[in-house]
Design an enzyme around this catalytic site. Structure first.
Site, PDB file in Angstrom:
ATOM      1  N   LYS A  22     -11.323   1.332  10.410  1.00 18.99           N
ATOM      2  CA  LYS A  22     -11.486   0.067   9.705  1.00 18.99           C
ATOM      3  C   LYS A  22     -11.950  -1.037  10.657  1.00 18.99           C
ATOM      4  CE  LYS A  22      -7.873   0.795   6.197  1.00 18.99           C
ATOM      5  NZ  LYS A  22      -8.619   1.340   5.070  1.00 18.99           N
TER       6      LYS A  22
ATOM      7  N   HIS B 105       0.848  -1.187   0.000  1.00 18.03           N
ATOM      8  CA  HIS B 105       0.000   0.000   0.000  1.00 18.03           C
ATOM      9  C   HIS B 105       0.892   1.248   0.000  1.00 18.03           C
ATOM     10  CE1 HIS B 105      -2.806   3.013   1.604  1.00 18.03           C
ATOM     11  NE2 HIS B 105      -3.776   2.208   1.213  1.00 18.03           N
TER      12      HIS B 105
ATOM     13  N   GLN C 242      -5.155  -3.914   7.666  1.00 15.68           N
ATOM     14  CA  GLN C 242      -6.100  -4.928   7.178  1.00 15.68           C
ATOM     15  C   GLN C 242      -6.075  -6.204   8.015  1.00 15.68           C
ATOM     16  OE1 GLN C 242      -8.291  -4.142   5.075  1.00 15.68           O
ATOM     17  NE2 GLN C 242      -7.437  -2.427   3.934  1.00 15.68           N
TER      18      GLN C 242
ATOM     19  N   ASP D 132       2.336  -2.995   8.830  1.00 14.06           N
ATOM     20  CA  ASP D 132       1.074  -2.292   8.585  1.00 14.06           C
ATOM     21  C   ASP D 132      -0.066  -3.271   8.868  1.00 14.06           C
ATOM     22  OD1 ASP D 132      -1.219  -1.230   7.509  1.00 14.06           O
ATOM     23  OD2 ASP D 132      -0.348  -0.752   5.560  1.00 14.06           O
TER      24      ASP D 132
ATOM     25  N   CYS E 221      -0.708  -0.986  -7.943  1.00 11.84           N
ATOM     26  CA  CYS E 221       0.598  -0.534  -8.393  1.00 11.84           C
ATOM     27  C   CYS E 221       0.991  -1.314  -9.649  1.00 11.84           C
ATOM     28  CB  CYS E 221       1.634  -0.674  -7.295  1.00 11.84           C
ATOM     29  SG  CYS E 221       2.174  -2.337  -6.994  1.00 11.84           S
TER      30      CYS E 221
END
Lengths: 408, 149
Positions: free
Chosen positions: A223, A120, A200, A197, A361
């Site tokens: 989230k 991300h 999620q 990270d 990406c």
């Protein structure tokens, strides 16, 4: 066992309709809906607490302080950390930027930062900036054919120059869980730190930062059924103490003088300058209590069940391309054959189904997915098999003709 | 305006035709052309638009890129509609197009096949797709006009 019908009654948003249909909210990887207890906690602050934290010397101020620090304690328990290792930020992006700013100062020319091809932007861009300023290199862990990071591929790129490993616990496009614990152990042998990270993962599975032994972690309240504008930066305490905050100001310094001497407070407070979103932090605490009451293991198991149910049905449709049928979380990335993702998203919108059309990406999409854009349906614990049935029917009918008919 | 142009089937056909067989869908990379890269909006369309304007006449319009049906068709239709027009004529057509997209009064005859996009606003988030190529052209017209001053 989870009682989803009962849970759904707590989420007022689920009573809404979209384009004349009951709302089917499948964009949970973007943000989640909020239960009443979270909304109540926010309103309760405004109606019954109302004042600033870390400031005054009166009863209300003390109550706000206590509630705010209780939230920190709640978050710490939720991820198996110590209270002093929890910094409240505005969200995952702010946390990751703070880590890159703070730890980037310890990097030197020639050091290497490891990221991956599916990362991300918030995870990789802050480190690109560090690399540019410090003359470091960024290398990417290659993905396997399915788009996963394997331990084997990780070992291939890990070397003595690597000082930072910045990876997502669960990737936001394909929903694969990476082997964090093993990666951290290997990284530490080389003297590198791991920045994970968890945007999620923390909302969907039990995470324990001590067990994983990551050096830093970041995730967002919104989230995981909490308010927007609040996030967490977890760091091992000695690292937090060692780093500098990227913002200075009221609340984060102990004292300063006009000669330029600044004495910062200890972590986590030195990172929390200015008045924080107090109502957001208190709402986040309510969110964590709500999730904990259901149990993260139960949430993870239920989402897996929903995911497998959806994949079983979707894989029977000839007009779909599924990119990640073996995802570890409720992220379903797909396309309708011969229909551009955004055109299909509008059709789903007319059926009351909220999902995301997006690009990824270049490397990932060209090498792995071989498409320029995809649709992403992301599930959460308040979704149901009935909603998936409706979604599957909509997928069947998502022809190019129907996708264009939405305009007439 | 013929009744045919009121028929959703026909209008859908026009969009499909421009999506599957976009007109002027090749960039020249000629330095006499102005160019705009339209990709910074929140939507996922990513197109390049080129145009050649001389003596206040739009001599050529070209485009390429990855885009949805609406962005591709609307840009393709725009390229046919504005090609060969004077800047003055182009302004009138562009104003009418925006009026149509915004649900206001407009002159159907001026817009020709572009009327196929008349109800794109039913999906509010797609208005951006229906105007992305047009915006590129507006910017280049403005650049040309400023250049002339």
């Amino acid at each position: 066992m989870m009682n989803v019908e009962k849970i759904r009654k707590d989420f007022k948003m689920l009573e809404n309709t979209m384009q004349g249909h009951d709302l089917i909210y499948f964009d949970n990887a973007a943000t989640s809906l909020k239960p009443k207890s979270v909304v109540d906690a926010v309103v309760n602050y405004y109606e019954h607490l109302g004042v600033n934290c870390h400031r005054g010397d009166y009863d209300l101020s003390f109550q706000v302080d206590s509630a705010y620090e209780n939230a920190r304690k709640g978050v710490a328990e939720f991820i198996g950390a110590e209270e002093k290792e929890i910094v409240f930020t505005s969200g995952t992006s702010a946390s990751l930027n703070q880590i890159a700013y703070g730890y980037g100062k310890f990097l030197n020319q020639g050091d290497v930062i490891l990221s991956c091809e599916a990362e991300h932007a918030s995870s990789v861009l802050p480190w690109m900036k560090v690399a540019e300023e410090k003359g470091c290199g960024i290398q990417y862990v290659p993905l396997d054919d399915e788009g996963r990071i394997t331990l084997e591929n990780f070992k291939k790129v890990l070397n003595d120059q690597v000082k930072v490993i910045a990876l997502a616990h669960v990737t936001n496009v394909l929903g694969y869980e990476i082997p964090v614990k093993e990666i951290c152990a290997l990284a530490h042998e080389k003297g590198a730190v791991c920045v994970i990270d968890m945007a999620q993962s923390a909302p969907h599975m039990k995470v324990n930062v001590k067990d994983l032994d990551c050096d830093f972690a970041a995730f967002s309240s919104h989230k995981m059924i909490g308010p927007t504008g609040v996030g967490v930066l977890y760091g091992k305490y000695d690292l937090l103490q060692k780093m500098e905050p990227f913002m200075l100001g009221g609340g984060s310094n102990a004292r300063f003088d006009m000669c330029g001497n600044i004495l910062l407070k200890d972590a986590p407070y030195k990172y929390e300058t200015g008045t924080p979103p107090i109502e957001g932090v208190l709402g986040f605490h309510a969110a964590i209590q709500y999730l904990s009451e259901i149990g993260m293991e139960n949430i993870h198991a239920y989402e897996k069940e929903l995911h497998d149910y959806a994949i079983e049905k979707l894989s029977k449709l000839d007009n779909l391309i599924l990119y990640n049928p073996h995802a570890d979380t409720g992220i379903i990335t797909f396309n309708v054959k011969d229909v551009f993702a955004q055109d299909a998203a509008s059709y789903f919108n007319t059926q009351g189904i909220a999902l995301r059309a997006g690009q990824h990406c270049a490397k990932l999409l060209i090498d792995k997915l071989k498409t320029s854009a995809t649709l992403r349906a992301s599930l959460y614990f308040y979704n149901t098999k009935e909603e998936i049935d409706t979604f599957v029917e909509a997928c069947k009918n998502a022809t190019i003709e129907n996708c264009l008919n939405v305009f007439f | 305006m013929s009744d045919l142009m009121q028929d959703p089937m026909i209008l859908r056909q026009i969009i499909m035709d421009h999506y599957e067989y976009p007109r002027n869908h090749e960039l020249t990379h000629d330095e006499n052309y102005m160019t705009r890269h339209m990709a910074s909006d929140s939507c996922i369309d990513d197109i390049h638009v080129e145009s050649k304007i001389s003596n206040d006449i739009i001599e050529d319009i070209r485009f390429d890129g990855v885009a949805c049906t609406i962005a591709t068709a609307s840009t393709s239709i725009m390229s046919e509609l504005l090609k060969g027009k004077t800047l003055k004529e182009a302004h009138v057509i562009i104003d009418n197009y925006h009026a149509m997209i915004d649900g206001k009064e407009y002159d159907e005859d001026l817009l020709e096949e572009a009327v196929a996009l008349h109800s794109v606003g039913k999906q509010a988030n797609r208005i951006k797709c229906a105007t992305i190529g047009w915006k590129a052209m507006e910017e280049m017209i403005a650049e040309s006009e400023n250049h002339g001053k």
